[in-house]
Design a protein around this motif. Structure first.
Motif, mmCIF file in Angstrom:
data_model
loop_
_atom_site.group_PDB
_atom_site.id
_atom_site.type_symbol
_atom_site.label_atom_id
_atom_site.label_comp_id
_atom_site.label_asym_id
_atom_site.label_seq_id
_atom_site.Cartn_x
_atom_site.Cartn_y
_atom_site.Cartn_z
ATOM 1 N N PHE A 97 0.846 -1.193 0.000
ATOM 2 C CA PHE A 97 0.000 0.000 0.000
ATOM 3 C C PHE A 97 0.885 1.247 0.000
ATOM 4 C CE2 PHE A 97 -3.268 -2.706 2.308
ATOM 5 C CZ PHE A 97 -4.141 -2.759 1.245
ATOM 6 N N PRO A 98 0.763 2.114 -1.003
ATOM 7 C CA PRO A 98 1.527 3.361 -0.981
ATOM 8 C C PRO A 98 1.155 4.261 0.196
ATOM 9 C CG PRO A 98 0.696 2.908 -3.183
ATOM 10 C CD PRO A 98 0.020 1.940 -2.264
ATOM 11 N N HIS A 99 -0.110 4.162 0.647
ATOM 12 C CA HIS A 99 -0.554 5.017 1.752
ATOM 13 C C HIS A 99 -1.498 4.216 2.639
ATOM 14 C CE1 HIS A 99 -1.527 8.963 3.628
ATOM 15 N NE2 HIS A 99 -2.649 8.339 3.933
ATOM 16 N N LEU A 100 -1.134 4.031 3.912
ATOM 17 C CA LEU A 100 -1.968 3.300 4.855
ATOM 18 C C LEU A 100 -1.947 4.022 6.193
ATOM 19 C CD1 LEU A 100 -2.386 -0.454 5.396
ATOM 20 C CD2 LEU A 100 -1.771 0.944 7.375
ATOM 21 N N GLU A 101 -3.115 4.207 6.776
ATOM 22 C CA GLU A 101 -3.227 4.834 8.092
ATOM 23 C C GLU A 101 -3.949 3.893 9.040
ATOM 24 O OE1 GLU A 101 -4.407 8.936 8.312
ATOM 25 O OE2 GLU A 101 -3.823 9.305 6.219
ATOM 26 N N LEU A 102 -3.532 3.940 10.296
ATOM 27 C CA LEU A 102 -4.107 3.101 11.343
ATOM 28 C C LEU A 102 -4.629 4.009 12.441
ATOM 29 C CD1 LEU A 102 -4.480 0.214 12.538
ATOM 30 C CD2 LEU A 102 -2.169 0.429 13.487
ATOM 31 N N ILE A 103 -5.909 3.838 12.816
ATOM 32 C CA ILE A 103 -6.510 4.663 13.858
ATOM 33 C C ILE A 103 -7.345 3.787 14.793
ATOM 34 C CG2 ILE A 103 -6.563 6.757 12.451
ATOM 35 C CD1 ILE A 103 -9.529 6.283 11.955
ATOM 36 N N ASN A 104 -7.746 4.352 15.919
ATOM 37 C CA ASN A 104 -8.645 3.678 16.847
ATOM 38 C C ASN A 104 -10.042 3.616 16.251
ATOM 39 O OD1 ASN A 104 -10.802 4.458 19.202
ATOM 40 N ND2 ASN A 104 -9.339 2.908 19.902
ATOM 41 N N ASP A 105 -10.786 2.536 16.543
ATOM 42 C CA ASP A 105 -12.097 2.375 15.929
ATOM 43 C C ASP A 105 -13.093 3.443 16.377
ATOM 44 O OD1 ASP A 105 -12.170 1.266 18.525
ATOM 45 O OD2 ASP A 105 -13.715 -0.187 17.997
ATOM 46 N N PHE A 106 -13.025 3.877 17.630
ATOM 47 C CA PHE A 106 -13.953 4.927 18.064
ATOM 48 C C PHE A 106 -13.491 6.307 17.633
ATOM 49 C CE2 PHE A 106 -16.563 1.898 19.951
ATOM 50 C CZ PHE A 106 -17.740 2.516 20.343
ATOM 51 N N ALA A 107 -12.205 6.471 17.317
ATOM 52 C CA ALA A 107 -11.767 7.697 16.663
ATOM 53 C C ALA A 107 -12.411 7.793 15.284
ATOM 54 C CB ALA A 107 -10.244 7.726 16.549
ATOM 55 N N ALA A 108 -12.492 6.662 14.596
ATOM 56 C CA ALA A 108 -13.166 6.631 13.293
ATOM 57 C C ALA A 108 -14.647 6.936 13.444
ATOM 58 C CB ALA A 108 -12.966 5.280 12.621
#
Length: 320
Positions: A97-108
């Protein structure tokens, strides 16, 4: 531009391709899989990718249930209730993946709030929302997620937290007795120990002990079904206690966040038992906050309908 979005909870993993449209985002290739079928997130992701009927987008945002630890390669989440570790750098390399971000599910989930239509939620406390004020979202599911959203300089900013692990609040003599029973197996008793799927089982067992009865070996769906149909008074008591505790926790979240923009309740449990809200003291527990009770009167409360709001929030994350 389309993007891959994923919402990984303690029970289910949801995958989709988010396509920008005039009214926001359209979700395509939507699939929900049981996390227990896979040894790790990479296997679940590969399973979904293998079934795609269109080219794979180059951008991805993964929302996962657990605290985000920032790393030089983009962050890492250890999923508290599943045992998976998701590393953004390793995923990006493994799947190119050229661009991948990881966040918390409740942040989403928090990021989706400004994009919601009225059909996405039910109004529990109908008082006007204060424009530009912070919002809070919390929800019992496999765990208890909590997050906030604040507006500054024309942009929304997520306040991702781990309120599910804050200490449980008690408001009545009955709740104090339940807490004392719960303390026999867990110290301290944190919110998620009661306000989650497994927490409902813990609460049911405490209710049985309080009533001098022996608890049956029931699952969360068993307790919900028996309580809703009225066939088991102890299960019904547990559901009412659950909603009362949730009211207190929601009120606490409103105070922590200054959430006059609204408190939104998500997670998989509330939609199944919401019909018992009028029978509970949810609103009373939400409002009864001592000297700031009048301030609380101005806070609206909404119950999110079951859906895929966190996937929309993941797509919003990639806009910036």
């Amino acid at each position: 531009m389309t993007s891959i979005v994923a919402d990984i909870g303690g029970t289910n993993a949801r995958f989709a391709i988010a396509k920008p449209v005039a009214e926001g985002y359209q979700l395509e290739e939507l699939k929900v899989v049981d996390c227990q079928r896979f040894e790790g997130f990479d296997a679940a992701l590969q399973h979904w990718l293998d079934g795609l009927n269109q080219p794979c987008p180059e951008k991805a945002c993964i929302a996962a249930a657990g605290p985000l630890e920032m790393t030089p390669t983009g962050g890492k989440v250890y999923m508290t209730n599943l045992g998976w570790t998701i590393d953004a750098g390793e995923l990006a390399q493994e799947f190119s993946f050229p661009h991948l971000e990881l966040i918390n599910d409740f942040a989403a989930l928090a990021q989706s709030l400004p994009r919601l239509a009225e059909s996405d939620y039910q109004v529990l406390r109908d008082t006007p929302r204060q424009a530009g004020a912070p919002m809070a979202v919390l929800g019992p599911g496999t765990g208890l997620g909590v997050a906030g959203l604040a507006e500054a300089d024309g942009r929304y900013h997520v306040l991702a937290g781990e309120g599910g692990h804050a200490n449980l609040t008690v408001s009545t003599e009955r709740e104090l007795q339940l807490l004392q029973i719960l303390m026999k197996t867990q110290l301290p008793v944190f919110n998620e120990w009661v306000l989650s799927g497994n927490g409902l089982v813990n609460l049911y067992r405490a209710v049985c002990e309080l009533n001098g009865e022996i608890a049956e070996d029931l699952t969360p769906p068993d307790i919900s079904a028996r309580g809703l149909e009225g066939s088991d008074p102890l299960c019904r008591e547990a559901l009412i206690d659950f909603l009362n505790f949730l009211g207190s926790a929601a009120g606490d979240a409103a105070l922590y966040m200054g959430a006059r923009g609204g408190v939104f309740l998500g997670g998989g449990i509330l939609p199944r038992i919401a019909e018992l809200l009028p029978e509970s003291e949810f609103e009373q527990r939400f409002l009864t906050k001592g000297r700031v009770a009048q301030w609380m009167e101005a806070v609206p409360v909404y119950a999110l309908n079951a859906g895929y709001q966190a996937l929309i929030g993941a797509a919003v994350q990639l806009e910036g």
